[in-house]
Design an enzyme around this catalytic site. Structure first.
Site, PDB file in Angstrom:
ATOM      1  N   ASN A  19       0.885  -1.172   0.000  1.00  0.00           N
ATOM      2  CA  ASN A  19       0.000   0.000   0.000  1.00  0.00           C
ATOM      3  C   ASN A  19       0.919   1.217   0.000  1.00  0.00           C
ATOM      4  OD1 ASN A  19      -1.839   2.053   0.464  1.00  0.00           O
ATOM      5  ND2 ASN A  19      -2.949   0.957   2.072  1.00  0.00           N
ATOM      6  N   ARG A 101      -2.442  -1.955  -3.716  1.00  0.00           N
ATOM      7  CA  ARG A 101      -3.568  -1.024  -3.656  1.00  0.00           C
ATOM      8  C   ARG A 101      -3.289   0.085  -4.670  1.00  0.00           C
ATOM      9  NH1 ARG A 101      -4.380   4.063   0.208  1.00  0.00           N
ATOM     10  NH2 ARG A 101      -6.446   4.699  -0.488  1.00  0.00           N
ATOM     11  N   HIS A 189     -11.594   4.945  -1.653  1.00  0.00           N
ATOM     12  CA  HIS A 189     -11.598   4.151  -0.412  1.00  0.00           C
ATOM     13  C   HIS A 189     -12.382   2.852  -0.582  1.00  0.00           C
ATOM     14  CE1 HIS A 189     -10.901   8.260   1.601  1.00  0.00           C
ATOM     15  NE2 HIS A 189      -9.760   7.592   1.631  1.00  0.00           N
ATOM     16  N   ARG A 249      -6.356  18.139   2.654  1.00  0.00           N
ATOM     17  CA  ARG A 249      -7.099  18.378   1.416  1.00  0.00           C
ATOM     18  C   ARG A 249      -8.378  19.161   1.700  1.00  0.00           C
ATOM     19  NH1 ARG A 249      -7.145  12.273  -0.766  1.00  0.00           N
ATOM     20  NH2 ARG A 249      -5.856  11.788   1.057  1.00  0.00           N
ATOM     21  N   GLU A 393      -7.915  -2.974   4.697  1.00  0.00           N
ATOM     22  CA  GLU A 393      -7.746  -2.906   3.250  1.00  0.00           C
ATOM     23  C   GLU A 393      -6.764  -3.961   2.746  1.00  0.00           C
ATOM     24  OE1 GLU A 393      -8.120   1.817   2.335  1.00  0.00           O
ATOM     25  OE2 GLU A 393      -6.606   1.203   3.801  1.00  0.00           O
TER      26      GLU A 393
END
Length: 405
Positions: A19, A101, A189, A249, A393
């Protein structure tokens, strides 16, 4: 890494999950020969601070320690270090596949895919859509394709889970030709949401199949509205800038503000991009940190620092509440609200403030359960069940990769 033949995983085989972010690489090894695949990795860790003055390496059972990386190629050097550590862990076992990922699959890739040179070229074309993550994941893929072409690699997409959202949610209010060129809402996501959708029925039964909103709150943040455990709407759109206010962000922003920055304040495209991705959100408003748990410590400060900390957190929570309300309207009501990811799982005060603002929807918070990060943090009388579910994940990516062999 030991060689890998193009065959299904057998007992003793392992799957490596990478990842990759702009300054860190998370990695995990799963026992691929066990059925079902264990949720906990056999070994995992993280290289962080890549490109900075003090990078470090941490792994299972070992406290993070400082490392030296080639200043000219720090990312490549970090990947080399991980490969060396993986080889040391194999102990004669076979590495069946490497799962990556990959944030963006564009309008071509939704399902996991074996990566070859053609697929890699496609994925590189999506770098402008996810500049914080896409180039770094692809660098890892490219290095392995060059150095170990015998090891299968699979790209697992964060956009994939949202392929079920209806066209009315996908299309942007631009000229229709933009849609035809691939400008659309993708959602992100997805690996996290796929894991939560897998776990909720086991934890909550049929209640999870109703009108559910999952809040993935981390350094990046988004919401996903689910019906029958499928995505029907989400707050991130064409890029990972949209929707909720995040650590650094902006989230959703009046495009006129961007035009103003470029036309009146004369910021270049590169400067505006850096501002939107790296200098905004909690960090930009508070001037303190991108982490809610750090900002909250300054709420009672006197003067400007305290005022900025308070307004930053108020805005952070307000945006979450506002978007939950919007998604609940799309769903026609709300049966379950689920918090996940770093902030969602571990910041009780964020959950408390969000739930307090949702009392009008019938949300009733169990303060004691929330304080201990309980699985269910709503009261028995709450009209909306509120849950906390740790995401995973890496496990989803490992399982998807194995399915591609």
């Amino acid at each position: 890494m030991s060689g890998a033949q193009d065959r299904h995983a057998t007992r003793g085989d392992l799957v490596l999950v990478l990842n990759c972010g702009s300054s860190s690489i998370k990695f995990a090894l799963f026992d691929a020969g066990r059925d079902p695949l264990p949720h906990a990795p056999a070994w995992n860790g993280k290289v962080q601070g890549i490109g900075g003055p003090r990078p470090d390496f941490g792994e299972t059972g070992v406290a993070p320690f400082a490392i030296a990386l080639d200043p000219a190629h720090p990312y490549r050097d970090a990947l080399r270090l991980i490969r060396e550590r993986v080889v040391a862990r194999l102990d004669g076992r076979r590495l069946a596949v490497v799962a990556h990922r990959v944030v963006h699959g564009g309008n071509k890739y939704f399902d996991p895919v074996r990566v070859d040179a053609g697929v890699l070229a496609d994925l590189k074309s999506y770098v402008p859509l996810a500049p914080l993550h896409q180039p770094f994941a692809l660098e890892a893929v490219e290095i392995l394709l060059r150095e170990r072409p015998d090891i299968p690699q699979v790209a697992c997409f964060d956009t994939g889970f949202h392929h079920t959202i209806p066209k009315v949610e996908q299309i942007l209010p631009l000229p229709y030709s933009a849609w035809q060129r691939g400008l659309r809402r993708y959602g992100f996501h997805g690996l996290s949401y796929a894991y939560i959708a897998e776990k909720l029925p086991a934890r909550h039964g049929d209640a999870a199949r109703g009108r559910t909103i999952v809040a993935h709150l981390g350094s990046g943040a988004s919401l996903c509205a689910m019906r029958d455990l499928q995505s029907v709407a989400t707050t991130m759109g064409f890029s990972a800038l949209d929707g909720l206010m995040m650590g650094t962000r902006t989230g959703a922003l009046d495009p006129g503000a961007v035009l103003y920055l470029m036309e009146i304040e004369k910021l270049s495209l590169e400067q505006v991009g850096h501002l939107l991705y790296h200098e905004s959100g909690l960090l930009g408003v508070s001037g303190i940190s991108s982490e809610p748990r750090v900002v909250v410590r300054h709420e009672n400060d006197e003067g400007e620092s305290g005022e900025r900390a308070r307004i930053a957190l108020d805005l952070y929570v307000r945006r979450i509440v506002r978007e939950i309300g919007a998604l609940a309207a799309v769903l026609g009501g709300l049966d379950m609200l689920v918090f996940t990811a770093g902030v969602g799982e571990h910041n009780a005060f964020v959950r408390e403030r969000v739930c307090a603002a949702l009392e009008w929807m019938g949300v009733a918070l169990d303060q004691e359960a929330n304080a201990r990060d309980g699985t269910v943090i709503s009261t028995d009388g709450s009209k909306v069940r509120v849950a906390v579910e740790p995401t995973n994940e890496e496990w989803i990516a490992a399982r998807q990769a194995l399915a591609c062999l």
